[in-house]
Structures are given as structure tokens and as C-alpha cells.
Scaffold this active site. Sequence first.
Site, short mmCIF file in Angstrom:
data_model
loop_
_atom_site.label_atom_id
_atom_site.label_comp_id
_atom_site.label_asym_id
_atom_site.label_seq_id
_atom_site.Cartn_x
_atom_site.Cartn_y
_atom_site.Cartn_z
N CYS A 1 -6.09 1.84 5.98
CA CYS A 1 -6.75 0.71 6.56
C CYS A 1 -6.01 -0.09 7.52
O CYS A 1 -4.64 0.74 8.25
CB CYS A 1 -6.13 -0.97 5.23
SG CYS A 1 -4.48 -1.05 5.55
N GLU B 1 0.64 4.16 1.67
CA GLU B 1 1.18 4.66 3.08
C GLU B 1 2.51 3.30 3.56
O GLU B 1 3.56 4.17 4.39
CB GLU B 1 0.68 4.18 3.77
CG GLU B 1 -0.77 5.32 3.86
CD GLU B 1 -1.91 4.80 3.30
OE1 GLU B 1 -1.71 3.22 2.79
OE2 GLU B 1 -3.07 4.22 3.82
N HIS C 1 0.99 -1.37 -0.01
CA HIS C 1 0.46 -0.23 -0.04
C HIS C 1 0.72 1.19 -0.12
O HIS C 1 2.23 0.96 0.76
CB HIS C 1 -0.91 0.21 1.57
CG HIS C 1 -2.08 -0.70 1.29
ND1 HIS C 1 -3.19 -0.91 2.13
CD2 HIS C 1 -2.36 -1.87 0.03
CE1 HIS C 1 -3.76 -1.93 1.14
NE2 HIS C 1 -3.83 -1.96 0.07
#
Lengths: 153, 153
Positions: B82, B54, B52
Site C-alpha cells: 500500500c 512490510e 502492516h
Amino acid sequence: MTDEEAMEIALAEATAATAHGDVPVGAVVLIEGKIVSQRHNERELTKDPTAHAEVLALRDAAETLGDWRLSGATLVVTLEPCPMCAGALLSGRVSRLVFGAADPKAGACGTLYNFCTDPRLNHAVDVRHGVMAAEASSLLSSFFADRRGTPTL
Amino acid sequence: MTDEEAMEIALAEATAATAHGDVPVGAVVLIEGKIVSQRHNERELTKDPTAHAEVLALRDAAETLGDWRLSGATLVVTLEPCPMCAGALLSGRVSRLVFGAADPKAGACGTLYNFCTDPRLNHAVDVRHGVMAAEASSLLSSFFADRRGTPTL
């Protein structure tokens, strides 16, 4: 391979982490009872904040399989996963989690949170806990006693 | 650099993700107002379940700094993190989070969970949300409309 046999390997991985000053946590990914990957915590070694044993083992397994979807996989880990690692189980669609010791400070698979069985999330993970928990706890206790520090997973 | 200027860059990163079929989410790490890293979602591209935006941006930032402790850092991301990514913020001791759109399906920074302000955890993250949220949502809506699929972050 049984859960207990896999946990023996995860415990050996955890022990190996201490050689480079990392918190002793080890993880193994199994598919159809065979080991696909095995790693230990490397946050201090690599200076990577995401280098927990579970994340590393899941990344290795995905690379081996050529797919981020690890359906059918079991992650066996010595300590209850933290929020990041429990989230990685969801992101990778891992089917089953086996862990040893519960983590009262950061456990996200039954202690502080339980992502594995939250019906609001788009995936669920079967969980078995307490497998060789005493051995996993003992490794952690010895590590922190030697360092006389505060656990910071 | 302001939060809004950083979000413009994060939105450009998000757009870039669609070139390889990845869900459009982009992230930027700032330290003292300067960009240290900028990444986008690469889960489909790299087949890594942890890729992801991040996580990738935090890993890059840590590599640049040579330290897993990203104290003083701000993560600016187009979509609410998430569970895995919110957990990575904690693991990296990130000081501040700025996000655009809320995520009703998996948001772990105020929607389904809020790790950033849970007093039981060993770190807290200041959060600002809703920055250019309409632009971030629009990118996601267009992506899923084109694919006619179901969002699976």
C-alpha cells in the site's frame, strides 16, 4: 487548541530532533482540540527507517486510544508528509491534516502526489497547508546548512 | 534462498495473521539470500495503524542490522504494498521488492501508483511481481469470504 497553537508545539518538537542529528520535523495529534501525542523525527536516533514524526505520533495516539482507527483525529506536522507518512494517515483513517512547509522532493499531500484526496483510495483526509510554513522551512534550512549535506527525508 | 522459497515463508506468515483476525499478508526481508526478518499483519492484534507486515519486517531488519539504511535488502511480500508500505521501502532504501498478488484497491508499486520507479523520488526499487500470486489471492479471498466483510487494508 487552534491549528497554530498545535503547530507551535510541533515546531518545538522539530527543534528537539536536531539534538540527536535528526532532520527537524515535528508532529502533534489532536482529538477534539486536545493533544493526544507529540513526537519528532527519530530515524537517526533509533535507526528505524519508519521513525518519522508522523508515524510515531500516530502510533502513540492509537496506543492511547486503544484503536488503530483514528477517526476524528487531526495530524499537525511541520513538513508535508512523505509517501510513507501520508499512507499512514490513510491506514489510520485520520480525518484531517494540517501541515506547514510543502516538500518539493517527497511531498505526498499535494506536491508530488496527493493521497489525501484520491477518489480511488478508501479514505480521504481534509488538508490545510501553509500554517507557519516559514518557521518550518527555516528550521530545515538551518539544519542542512549546518550539516552542509543533502536533504534525505 | 530463491524468491519462491522466501514467498513460501511469507505465505505461512500471512496464514498466521488470520489467527488473530488480521488480513492475511506476510513479509520477509532477505539480505544476501538469507532471512533477516519475517512478520505478518498485526493491525488488529496490536491496534497500531502502521502494523502492516512490510513495516514490521523492515523495522525488525533495521534493528538487527543497526541501521535504517537497508541497502542490498529484498522485501518479499504476499500482496502489493500500500502507499504507507511502499513509502517505507523508500525510507529504508530497500533495493528490491518481490510481491505476489497485485492490489487493485491500494497497490502503490504498479497498480494505483508506482513509487518504486518514480524518477522524482530519491530512491528506486527493483520490482518483481506475480510470484505465487494465486496462493496469496486465495488466502485473502478465503479470509474475506469467511468474514463476509469488505477488504480494508
